[in-house]
Every structure is written in C-alpha cells, then in structure tokens.
Design a protein around this motif. Structure first.
Motif, mmCIF file in Angstrom:
data_model
loop_
_atom_site.group_PDB
_atom_site.id
_atom_site.type_symbol
_atom_site.label_atom_id
_atom_site.label_comp_id
_atom_site.label_asym_id
_atom_site.label_seq_id
_atom_site.Cartn_x
_atom_site.Cartn_y
_atom_site.Cartn_z
ATOM 1 N N ASP A 1 0.819 -1.222 0.000
ATOM 2 C CA ASP A 1 0.000 0.000 0.000
ATOM 3 C C ASP A 1 0.853 1.273 0.000
ATOM 4 O O ASP A 1 0.491 2.261 -0.641
ATOM 5 N N VAL A 2 1.969 1.250 0.733
ATOM 6 C CA VAL A 2 2.818 2.452 0.803
ATOM 7 C C VAL A 2 3.462 2.711 -0.563
ATOM 8 O O VAL A 2 3.497 3.848 -1.053
ATOM 9 N N GLY A 3 3.955 1.648 -1.190
ATOM 10 C CA GLY A 3 4.566 1.795 -2.524
ATOM 11 C C GLY A 3 3.568 2.348 -3.532
ATOM 12 O O GLY A 3 3.897 3.225 -4.338
ATOM 13 N N ILE A 4 2.343 1.843 -3.461
ATOM 14 C CA ILE A 4 1.303 2.295 -4.391
ATOM 15 C C ILE A 4 0.938 3.755 -4.111
ATOM 16 O O ILE A 4 0.911 4.589 -5.021
ATOM 17 N N ALA A 5 0.718 4.091 -2.841
ATOM 18 C CA ALA A 5 0.288 5.463 -2.507
ATOM 19 C C ALA A 5 1.387 6.476 -2.844
ATOM 20 O O ALA A 5 1.095 7.541 -3.414
ATOM 21 N N THR A 6 2.638 6.159 -2.524
ATOM 22 C CA THR A 6 3.713 7.125 -2.809
ATOM 23 C C THR A 6 3.915 7.274 -4.322
ATOM 24 O O THR A 6 4.203 8.377 -4.805
ATOM 25 N N SER A 7 3.726 6.195 -5.076
ATOM 26 C CA SER A 7 3.882 6.280 -6.538
ATOM 27 C C SER A 7 2.722 7.068 -7.157
ATOM 28 O O SER A 7 2.924 7.864 -8.083
ATOM 29 N N GLN A 8 1.520 6.859 -6.617
ATOM 30 C CA GLN A 8 0.370 7.644 -7.110
ATOM 31 C C GLN A 8 0.599 9.134 -6.845
ATOM 32 O O GLN A 8 0.392 9.977 -7.719
ATOM 33 N N ASN A 9 1.039 9.439 -5.631
ATOM 34 C CA ASN A 9 1.263 10.846 -5.286
ATOM 35 C C ASN A 9 2.355 11.452 -6.169
ATOM 36 O O ASN A 9 2.243 12.598 -6.613
ATOM 37 N N LEU A 10 3.403 10.665 -6.409
ATOM 38 C CA LEU A 10 4.507 11.150 -7.251
ATOM 39 C C LEU A 10 4.021 11.477 -8.663
ATOM 40 O O LEU A 10 4.337 12.533 -9.225
ATOM 41 N N GLY A 11 3.235 10.567 -9.241
ATOM 42 C CA GLY A 11 2.734 10.786 -10.600
ATOM 43 C C GLY A 11 1.897 12.045 -10.701
ATOM 44 O O GLY A 11 2.005 12.828 -11.654
ATOM 45 N N LYS A 12 1.078 12.258 -9.682
ATOM 46 C CA LYS A 12 0.214 13.442 -9.656
ATOM 47 C C LYS A 12 1.065 14.709 -9.537
ATOM 48 O O LYS A 12 0.844 15.686 -10.256
ATOM 49 N N ARG A 13 2.055 14.701 -8.668
ATOM 50 C CA ARG A 13 2.909 15.879 -8.443
ATOM 51 C C ARG A 13 3.680 16.246 -9.715
ATOM 52 O O ARG A 13 3.775 17.415 -10.077
ATOM 53 N N VAL A 14 4.249 15.222 -10.367
ATOM 54 C CA VAL A 14 5.028 15.492 -11.587
ATOM 55 C C VAL A 14 4.117 16.119 -12.644
ATOM 56 O O VAL A 14 4.461 17.141 -13.264
ATOM 57 N N ALA A 15 2.935 15.532 -12.844
ATOM 58 C CA ALA A 15 2.029 16.037 -13.885
ATOM 59 C C ALA A 15 1.491 17.417 -13.532
ATOM 60 O O ALA A 15 1.397 18.293 -14.399
ATOM 61 N N GLU A 16 1.152 17.623 -12.269
ATOM 62 C CA GLU A 16 0.603 18.926 -11.875
ATOM 63 C C GLU A 16 1.633 20.037 -12.038
ATOM 64 O O GLU A 16 1.322 21.114 -12.543
ATOM 65 N N LEU A 17 2.864 19.775 -11.610
ATOM 66 C CA LEU A 17 3.882 20.829 -11.728
ATOM 67 C C LEU A 17 4.231 21.067 -13.200
ATOM 68 O O LEU A 17 4.402 22.217 -13.621
ATOM 69 N N ALA A 18 4.305 19.993 -13.983
ATOM 70 C CA ALA A 18 4.597 20.163 -15.417
ATOM 71 C C ALA A 18 3.518 21.027 -16.070
ATOM 72 O O ALA A 18 3.824 21.903 -16.895
ATOM 73 N N ALA A 19 2.257 20.810 -15.696
ATOM 74 C CA ALA A 19 1.161 21.604 -16.270
ATOM 75 C C ALA A 19 1.252 23.058 -15.814
ATOM 76 O O ALA A 19 0.982 23.984 -16.589
ATOM 77 N N LEU A 20 1.660 23.261 -14.578
ATOM 78 C CA LEU A 20 1.736 24.615 -14.015
ATOM 79 C C LEU A 20 2.802 25.464 -14.719
ATOM 80 O O LEU A 20 2.610 26.658 -14.926
ATOM 81 N N ILE A 21 3.899 24.837 -15.081
ATOM 82 C CA ILE A 21 5.005 25.637 -15.642
ATOM 83 C C ILE A 21 5.013 25.627 -17.177
ATOM 84 O O ILE A 21 5.876 26.255 -17.778
ATOM 85 N N ASN A 22 4.096 24.877 -17.798
ATOM 86 C CA ASN A 22 4.095 24.829 -19.265
ATOM 87 C C ASN A 22 2.892 25.565 -19.845
ATOM 88 O O ASN A 22 1.999 25.935 -19.185
#
Ligand SMILES: Cc1cc2nc3c(=O)[nH]c(=O)nc-3n(C[C@H](O)[C@H](O)[C@H](O)COP(=O)(O)O)c2cc1C
Length: 193
Positions: free
Chosen positions: A172-193
C-alpha cells in the motif's frame, strides 16, 4: 496537455518497478497528462565509452536505442524514473541510460523538465532512498526540477517493497507514494508549461 514519460529501469519489463511506474503514470493521466512508458529492459543499450564525441558534437557516437529514448525525453514535459534497488543503488540498465544521456547535458536540453523517482527493494529499508538519490542526482545535473511524492507522504518519491513479480501489488505504501509522485510530476509540469 503535458506529456510525462515513465522509465522502467528493471531488466524485468513486467516486474514491480514496471507496476509502480504504471501506477504513477495512471495518476498523472488522472490529472490530465498524456503518458508513455519506456522499458529499458527491452531496449538495446550500450554503456558510455567516454569517447567524448558528445562534448564536441552534442551527439552520441553509439547508435542503439538511446537515440530514440533521448528524443522522447526531450519532447516530454516530465519524467518518472523507476529502478529496482540493486545493492543499494540503481540497476546497470538505468546507469547506462543515465551516463548515455550526457549529450543532452552540454546545452541543458532537459532543463526545467519535471522529474520524479521511485524505487522498489525486497526489503522495506533495502536502499530505496539511496537509489532515489542517484536518480535525483541525474535530474539535478541536467538542471531538471525534482518533485517528491507530496502530501500526505511528502518524502522522496515512490518507495516500494517487493521481491517476486507481482508482490508490490500488495504494498500500500509503494502504491500510494507512486500515485502521489505521478500526480505531483504532472501537476507541476502543467503549471510551468
Ligand atoms: C542483483 C540484485 C540486487 C538486489 N539488491 C537489493 C538490495 O540491495 N536491496 C533490496 O531491498 N533488494 C534488492 N534486490 C531485490 C530487488 O530490488 C527486488 O526484487 C525488486 O522488487 C525487483 O524489482 P523488479 O521486479 O522491477 O525487477 C536485489 C535484486 C537483485 C537481482
């Protein structure tokens, strides 16, 4: 729409790292990103031979799959890079990718891409953080922007546990941290592009 590339550094293209990178990419898609996965385990990759031709020309003198991989990461807005923990660090496959990316560094062609890391080990404290730190070094040296896995975990990225193929699906920890990571990368990429 931003494009996020997932890089799987395991020789097992359907193993635990692939599962967590796919998990992170699904989460990136949920916040609007387009995604693509690259499996280094099925790529033809040679190690850097320090010929230094890239320093003179900006091009690599080895013609294998790294040329196409470099094109894809240059076109993307972000990267999620995953590795199994091998002796506390990244796999040989991922280290070849890292070293062979040197042609992109001369004129900082990965500058301001958003990057995040995840790692899977057979033990809970098997070296996930040192493996992630190696991937973060790669991103920093390219002048990319590093994100972690954000709230509610707020640490280094995706950290998974698993040995046999499929076992990380219970983590569960591996899944939750990977989900959060994917969201953070995509959100920040959208914010700066
Ligand atoms: C050569 C080798 C070295 C490994 N070293 C470590 C290690 O230092 N720490 C750890 O927790 N797991 C270690 N493992 C276990 C793998 O990290 C683990 O099985 C992981 O889930 C494999 O990911 P994959 O399914 O994506 O290939 C090692 C495995 C191999 C094959």
């Amino acid at each position: 729409m931003v494009k996020i590339i997932g890089i799987v550094g395991s020789p097992r293209t359907d193993g635990n790292t692939a599962f967590l990178v796919e998990t992170a990419l699904k989460s990136a898609e949920e916040v609007g990103a387009e995604t693509e996965i690259i499996n280094l385990g099925s790529a033809s990759l040679e190690p850097c031979v320090a010929c230094d031709i890239c320093k003179a020309t900006g091009e690599c003198a080895i013609y294998d799959d790294m040329g196409e991989i470099m094109e894809k990461i240059m076109e993307a807005d972000g990267m999620i890079i995953g590795s199994p923990v091998y002796f506390g660090s990244v796999t040989s496959q991922l280290k070849m990718f890292i070293d062979r990316s040197r042609p992109l560094r001369g004129s900082f062609r990965l500058r301001n891409k958003v990057g995040g890391a995840l790692a899977v080990g057979a033990s809970r404290n098997g070296g996930q953080e040192s493996t992630i730190a190696t991937i973060h070094d790669f991103l920093l040296i390219h002048d990319a922007i590093i994100v972690g896995d954000g709230a509610p975990m707020a640490h280094y990225g995706g950290t998974g546990v698993g040995g046999p193929k499929g076992s990380t699906e219970q983590d569960d920890v591996g899944i939750a941290t990977s989900q959060n990571l994917g969201k953070r990368v995509a959100e920040l990429a959208a914010l700066i592009n």
